[in-house]
Design an enzyme around this catalytic site. Sequence first.
Site, PDB file in Angstrom:
ATOM      1  N   HIS A  96     -22.132  25.383 -71.935  1.00 39.34           N
ATOM      2  CA  HIS A  96     -21.253  25.439 -72.417  1.00 39.34           C
ATOM      3  C   HIS A  96     -22.184  26.993 -73.100  1.00 39.34           C
ATOM      4  O   HIS A  96     -23.406  26.777 -73.328  1.00 39.34           O
ATOM      5  CB  HIS A  96     -21.229  24.710 -74.064  1.00 39.34           C
ATOM      6  CG  HIS A  96     -19.905  25.653 -74.556  1.00 39.34           C
ATOM      7  ND1 HIS A  96     -20.159  26.506 -75.837  1.00 39.34           N
ATOM      8  CD2 HIS A  96     -18.416  24.832 -74.627  1.00 39.34           C
ATOM      9  CE1 HIS A  96     -18.963  26.878 -76.163  1.00 39.34           C
ATOM     10  NE2 HIS A  96     -18.283  26.292 -75.620  1.00 39.34           N
ATOM     11  N   GLU A 164     -14.482  30.321 -69.738  1.00 39.20           N
ATOM     12  CA  GLU A 164     -14.759  30.222 -70.788  1.00 39.20           C
ATOM     13  C   GLU A 164     -15.118  31.450 -71.350  1.00 39.20           C
ATOM     14  O   GLU A 164     -16.252  32.112 -71.296  1.00 39.20           O
ATOM     15  CB  GLU A 164     -15.328  29.886 -71.532  1.00 39.20           C
ATOM     16  CG  GLU A 164     -14.648  27.701 -71.623  1.00 39.20           C
ATOM     17  CD  GLU A 164     -14.428  27.353 -73.058  1.00 39.20           C
ATOM     18  OE1 GLU A 164     -14.128  26.607 -73.391  1.00 39.20           O
ATOM     19  OE2 GLU A 164     -16.000  27.185 -73.637  1.00 39.20           O
TER      20      GLU A 164
HETATM   21  P1  PGA Z   1     -12.198  27.290 -79.066  1.00 38.16           P
HETATM   22  O1  PGA Z   1     -13.019  26.949 -78.501  1.00 38.16           O
HETATM   23  O2  PGA Z   1     -10.884  26.550 -78.561  1.00 38.16           O
HETATM   24  O3  PGA Z   1     -12.117  26.510 -80.549  1.00 38.16           O
HETATM   25  O4  PGA Z   1     -11.980  28.647 -79.015  1.00 38.16           O
HETATM   26  C1  PGA Z   1     -13.553  26.511 -76.945  1.00 38.16           C
HETATM   27  C2  PGA Z   1     -14.469  25.962 -76.690  1.00 38.16           C
HETATM   28  O5  PGA Z   1     -15.281  26.500 -76.920  1.00 38.16           O
HETATM   29  O6  PGA Z   1     -14.363  25.130 -75.957  1.00 38.16           O
END
Ligand code: PGA
Length: 244
Positions: A96, A164
């Site tokens: 992540h 992401e």
């Molecule tokens: P968010 O986070 O939905 O709060 O933007 C997603 C993530 O970091 O996995």
Amino acid sequence: MGQVKLIVSNWKMNLDSKQATRLITNLKKLKKIHPNFKNIICPQFMLIPLVSRLINQNQIILGSQDCHYINEGAYTGDTSIKLLKENNCKYVIIGHSERRHNHKETDSIVRKKVEHVLLNKLKPIVCVGESLKQRKSNKYKYILKKQLNNCIPTNQNHIVIAYEPIWSIGSGLVPTLNEINEIYSLTKLFLRNNKKIKDFYFLYGGSVNSENFKKILDNTDVDGALIGGASLNFKEIKKILTKS
Ligand code: PGA
């Protein structure tokens, strides 16, 4: 990849035992979860044994937000996959951007973790994504291919890739449907040509909420979502899981 969609809650470092119990109790009462959706919840480590006891595994699947790539030893503060397995975790989020940034996790560490998770027959959810600067300077495709190349081993079908974009996490900014599909196509082509991977799950993550989720799921090739903030709010996650 197909009909099944993965709805992954990333609780991050949120919720205490009482709050987690309340959220899980409410989720267990949900009757109309979309039949094709898998409800995967990734709590912080200290909550995993509690959540594992509370869930009915036919309904909710447990994951973690990280794990070490060595089985055991002198690694203060880390968590082994053995304990994740003992506590019924089936998925592990790896790489992540918050871990890459806050814990200096490089692509090579991410790769070791992905291999370790696969070796232990759990499913890695491998996060990739570009910064705003990289997106604006048009370097994002190069960056994403580099991350895929460095982090993903060859010949591993059914791996989960979570796209992401860093600029989208917690910001309320979401890429356009075309932009998400562009990254899906890039990933598909890259994994097929360079990693001999044909079947994989592709998730989108970053400011997903009940409103944009429906649009993204119905109009792109994603196989689900990785959801941070909205996954802590029962009303929001309920709408997402029931697609209402
Ligand atoms: P968010 O986070 O939905 O709060 O933007 C997603 C993530 O970091 O996995």
